[in-house]
Enzyme design. Sequence first.
Site, PDB file in Angstrom:
ATOM      1  N   ASN A 175       0.816  -1.212   0.000  1.00 38.82           N
ATOM      2  CA  ASN A 175       0.000   0.000   0.000  1.00 38.82           C
ATOM      3  C   ASN A 175       0.852   1.266   0.000  1.00 38.82           C
ATOM      4  O   ASN A 175       0.350   2.354  -0.289  1.00 38.82           O
ATOM      5  CB  ASN A 175      -0.928   0.009   1.218  1.00 38.82           C
ATOM      6  CG  ASN A 175      -2.252  -0.674   0.929  1.00 38.82           C
ATOM      7  OD1 ASN A 175      -3.195  -0.091   0.434  1.00 38.82           O
ATOM      8  ND2 ASN A 175      -2.300  -1.954   1.249  1.00 38.82           N
ATOM      9  N   MET A 186       0.872   3.359  -3.071  1.00 43.22           N
ATOM     10  CA  MET A 186      -0.252   4.271  -3.300  1.00 43.22           C
ATOM     11  C   MET A 186      -0.306   5.356  -2.242  1.00 43.22           C
ATOM     12  O   MET A 186      -1.331   6.029  -2.084  1.00 43.22           O
ATOM     13  CB  MET A 186      -1.563   3.478  -3.331  1.00 43.22           C
ATOM     14  CG  MET A 186      -1.634   2.474  -4.486  1.00 43.22           C
ATOM     15  SD  MET A 186      -3.167   1.515  -4.511  1.00 43.22           S
ATOM     16  CE  MET A 186      -2.914   0.470  -3.080  1.00 43.22           C
ATOM     17  N   ASN A 245      -8.146  -9.434   2.452  1.00 47.22           N
ATOM     18  CA  ASN A 245      -9.018  -8.326   2.062  1.00 47.22           C
ATOM     19  C   ASN A 245     -10.411  -8.819   1.674  1.00 47.22           C
ATOM     20  O   ASN A 245     -10.726 -10.011   1.739  1.00 47.22           O
ATOM     21  CB  ASN A 245      -8.383  -7.513   0.936  1.00 47.22           C
ATOM     22  CG  ASN A 245      -8.109  -8.370  -0.293  1.00 47.22           C
ATOM     23  OD1 ASN A 245      -8.719  -9.429  -0.485  1.00 47.22           O
ATOM     24  ND2 ASN A 245      -7.192  -7.918  -1.137  1.00 47.22           N
ATOM     25  N   CYS A 283      -6.769  -0.840   9.246  1.00 46.04           N
ATOM     26  CA  CYS A 283      -6.392  -1.644   8.079  1.00 46.04           C
ATOM     27  C   CYS A 283      -6.020  -0.645   6.981  1.00 46.04           C
ATOM     28  O   CYS A 283      -5.180   0.224   7.211  1.00 46.04           O
ATOM     29  CB  CYS A 283      -7.507  -2.605   7.684  1.00 46.04           C
ATOM     30  SG  CYS A 283      -9.119  -1.826   7.456  1.00 46.04           S
ATOM     31  N   SER A 284      -6.642  -0.749   5.825  1.00 38.82           N
ATOM     32  CA  SER A 284      -6.345   0.225   4.774  1.00 38.82           C
ATOM     33  C   SER A 284      -7.236   1.465   4.927  1.00 38.82           C
ATOM     34  O   SER A 284      -6.764   2.563   5.199  1.00 38.82           O
ATOM     35  CB  SER A 284      -6.536  -0.405   3.390  1.00 38.82           C
ATOM     36  OG  SER A 284      -5.603  -1.462   3.191  1.00 38.82           O
ATOM     37  N   GLY A 326      -9.988   1.444   7.042  1.00 38.03           N
ATOM     38  CA  GLY A 326     -10.492   1.485   8.407  1.00 38.03           C
ATOM     39  C   GLY A 326     -11.980   1.274   8.537  1.00 38.03           C
ATOM     40  O   GLY A 326     -12.586   1.721   9.526  1.00 38.03           O
ATOM     41  N   ASP A 383     -13.552  -1.981   7.163  1.00 40.33           N
ATOM     42  CA  ASP A 383     -13.895  -3.397   6.988  1.00 40.33           C
ATOM     43  C   ASP A 383     -13.267  -4.255   8.089  1.00 40.33           C
ATOM     44  O   ASP A 383     -13.909  -4.574   9.083  1.00 40.33           O
ATOM     45  CB  ASP A 383     -13.460  -3.884   5.606  1.00 40.33           C
ATOM     46  CG  ASP A 383     -14.305  -3.291   4.493  1.00 40.33           C
ATOM     47  OD1 ASP A 383     -15.539  -3.305   4.627  1.00 40.33           O
ATOM     48  OD2 ASP A 383     -13.737  -2.814   3.498  1.00 40.33           O
ATOM     49  N   ARG A 384     -12.015  -4.632   7.916  1.00 36.92           N
ATOM     50  CA  ARG A 384     -11.340  -5.439   8.927  1.00 36.92           C
ATOM     51  C   ARG A 384     -11.217  -4.695  10.256  1.00 36.92           C
ATOM     52  O   ARG A 384     -11.326  -5.300  11.327  1.00 36.92           O
ATOM     53  CB  ARG A 384      -9.954  -5.844   8.407  1.00 36.92           C
ATOM     54  CG  ARG A 384      -9.991  -6.882   7.315  1.00 36.92           C
ATOM     55  CD  ARG A 384      -8.675  -6.995   6.565  1.00 36.92           C
ATOM     56  NE  ARG A 384      -8.440  -5.869   5.666  1.00 36.92           N
ATOM     57  CZ  ARG A 384      -7.471  -5.836   4.751  1.00 36.92           C
ATOM     58  NH1 ARG A 384      -6.636  -6.862   4.646  1.00 36.92           N
ATOM     59  NH2 ARG A 384      -7.328  -4.794   3.958  1.00 36.92           N
ATOM     60  N   ARG A 396     -20.892  -3.318   0.108  1.00 40.88           N
ATOM     61  CA  ARG A 396     -20.643  -4.703   0.530  1.00 40.88           C
ATOM     62  C   ARG A 396     -21.853  -5.600   0.315  1.00 40.88           C
ATOM     63  O   ARG A 396     -21.705  -6.809   0.138  1.00 40.88           O
ATOM     64  CB  ARG A 396     -20.235  -4.731   2.007  1.00 40.88           C
ATOM     65  CG  ARG A 396     -18.960  -3.940   2.307  1.00 40.88           C
ATOM     66  CD  ARG A 396     -17.756  -4.497   1.551  1.00 40.88           C
ATOM     67  NE  ARG A 396     -16.568  -3.689   1.796  1.00 40.88           N
ATOM     68  CZ  ARG A 396     -16.082  -2.800   0.937  1.00 40.88           C
ATOM     69  NH1 ARG A 396     -16.691  -2.617  -0.235  1.00 40.88           N
ATOM     70  NH2 ARG A 396     -14.998  -2.106   1.226  1.00 40.88           N
TER      71      ARG A 396
END
Length: 850
Positions: free
Chosen positions: A333, A336, A358, A444-445, A447, A449-450, A490
């Site tokens: 990541n 990016m 993911n 996470c990426s 913030g 989902d996980r 989702r």
Amino acid sequence: MDMPRPRTWRSASLRDSRLSEPDKIDGPGSWDTLDWTKVDPVSKSSSTLGVREFLIKAERVIVEGCGVVLVNTDEAGTLFVTNFRLLFLSDGSRNIISLGTIPLATIEKFSKTVFKLSAPRSADRTPSLRFLQIIGKDMRIIVFGFRPRTKQRRAVYDALTTYAKPASLWDFYAFSSRLYRFSNTNPKVRLLNEYFRLLGLESCDASQQIVEDGSFTFSNECWRISNVNSGYTMCSTYPFALLVPNSISDSEILQACTFRARSRLPVISWCNPGTGAVLARSSQPMVGLMMNMRSNVDERLVAALLTQFSGSKERRRKLYIADARPRKNALANGAMGGGSESSSNYSQSEIVFFGIDNIHAMRESLVRLRDYVDTQGSNSSDGKSSFLRHGGWTWGGGNLSSMSASVATLGDSGWLTHVQSILAGSAWIAARIALESASVLVHCSDGWDRTTQLVSLANLLLDPYYRTIKGFQALIEKDWLAFGHPFSDRLGITTVFGLDSRPGDVSRHSFQGNIPSSPARQSSSPGTSQSASSHGQNNYSPIFLQWVDCVAQLLRIYPYAFEFSSVFLVDILDCVFSSRFGNFFCNSEKERQQAGVFDECGCMWMYLSDLQSTDGKSHVHYNYFYDPSRFQGPLLPPAAVLAPTLWPQFHLRWSCPLEAQAGETEMHFRNMARRLLELQKEKEVAEEKLKEVTSTMRTMASELRKEKLSSRAASDEAKRVLKESALIKRAIQSLGCKVHFSQEGDCIVGIESIATEIPQKPPFSVSESHSGRCFSYDEDSDIKSVTKSIPVEESFARVCESLCPLRSSEGGCRWPDTVCAQMGSQFLGLKTNFDAFDRVSIDDTYFKLQ
């Protein structure tokens, strides 16, 4: 309405593998054994009338298909497409078939399948078998078979294309139903009340007024509620109110948000006022490819999470930064602009990577799990794939090696491995906070989902309040809805900005000759081009389902720690997937406010609360084993107990409905408790009747006592009267009179004269009654009788007159002659004595019986 005739093609059904070898069709499937000409459909007019009783408010029929066969169970019926669901009614019972009834929003994708029977000599005359496959987000794969040359499948397919994936959010059933009965109160008020609880300000009560005027900025010694994002200008996916450290100003918050992805800066999700430990969440830091970018404001904000230990100024609190991603993904990541923190830049910190995959890996994992469950289930969509078919008399796989391959297939799906990773990560976070009083920052990426999975599950382990029904609602509304989990993306439904992708995009397959497997195997397999393309073009992923699965695993491990049951979790998922209510529309709190969801749609929580109110604590949503006294603190499961299993109430309810409930201790206990409740109600009714009977008996006993007293008084009065009568009788008899008392209570007094002196005068009798006395001449004697009624005062005067020897022939009295005066004087003396007897109580001893 004519009843449908019995189906005569059962012996050649999809499930019957006991056909003789010459009759079997080549290939593993038996789709071409259906005799479509013997399915007798119900007429459209009668079927439309019959479905009305099953429609809910504002639900209307769009299309119907008669003579449709549900291949999973070999049942014929009528298929209706409404503006809310697919509804399948059995032709035999005219009842809803649950497996074939699915809300339109629950449909992940659908496809048409056509193949011809292998008949070389009459290929042109052989009709094609037409199937419609439905794949649901709730683990079911169902297949409908349609009669050829009826165009019913095309009508159903076109209706699904229009209504299952509407282009506008306002076309969903939730907006047209207007479920004002379950009107949604403002969730912002509920969020503030939860913040007040976390800060220990239970005395404060949030209202719509303080939400509108922004006067909700309460605080305690360490943390405060900030309104810096009240207009969603700082971060569009964060809630309007944020819980932040007291030492950080709003201006510093605005600076810190620029260093985090999507401006999702570190904020507090849960805090412990007793120890000062906090659980915070954020998105990844924008450290860049070289991992060398820093933000002093962000570092100060993270450091402010480390409050001082009470009573110790030297001891420093530790900070754990939990990155939910695999380390290599975090480094990737960086290309990016993202990445992960460096422990050297954040004091007292330690970086931990959990290695959770993911959303795309989770999606493909669920596809493999769904195919596995469908293949090995008793209600498989191809009717042929289960190992234990027809009660276990045959092995569909052939030998034990195929069974081992099935177990390997379950493991290869990876679903249970992912669930275990989330459980282990959440348990680790809860242990650090509970055992070390450390603070933990999770990201996470992006913030949402996980991060949301880990933070909300750690909340559940740390705080017993979240293990109640009311607290579970507060947890979902805080960490999932308010903090911007993208439910629309989702769940694959429309957002306020339109439908970017269609996860239900379908294609038409055509097969000639024998088919190698069922349509379910063709279109649902992750290896097919259609599945890969449709899933790769969107952000659909079962993140929320996976989290609820983790909650169900904890409920299995700690059955006494949760107020709610597994049925409650299943009902929540059904409501989320069906989009019947507006709670889970859109991707953020801001979007739901813009769409007017709170005002236009019903509330799922009000609906569930209404269901629970019907039976109270005996409702299936309540866990009968719940005992809050046993688990008053945090739950810290060791790693050994975190091995997950399939959640039967959800994963197996469609493919193995009997096995999903078999051996469920809670269900047996619930039935026993329900029976006990019925007996208690019957006991209460019996006790009420007993009280009524006892009260009646007491009243009757009281009345009986009164009657006895009255009878006793009457008896005493009667005895007194008898005594007085006996005394009067004796007194009169002492005067030479005969007294006779009749049974009627009449008293007859006879006064006799000397027969030699007045032979011509007959003896008379005096009759005494309540109204007076009378003289009666006895007719039985030889003398003439005369009967007269004489008043009491005149009785002796008449006796004197009738017995007077000086009486003239004219009948006049010669008073006051000497003899008459003498007799009158004697009469007055007798009357005086008689009156005296009446007034004086005479004792029995005054007279002696002869």
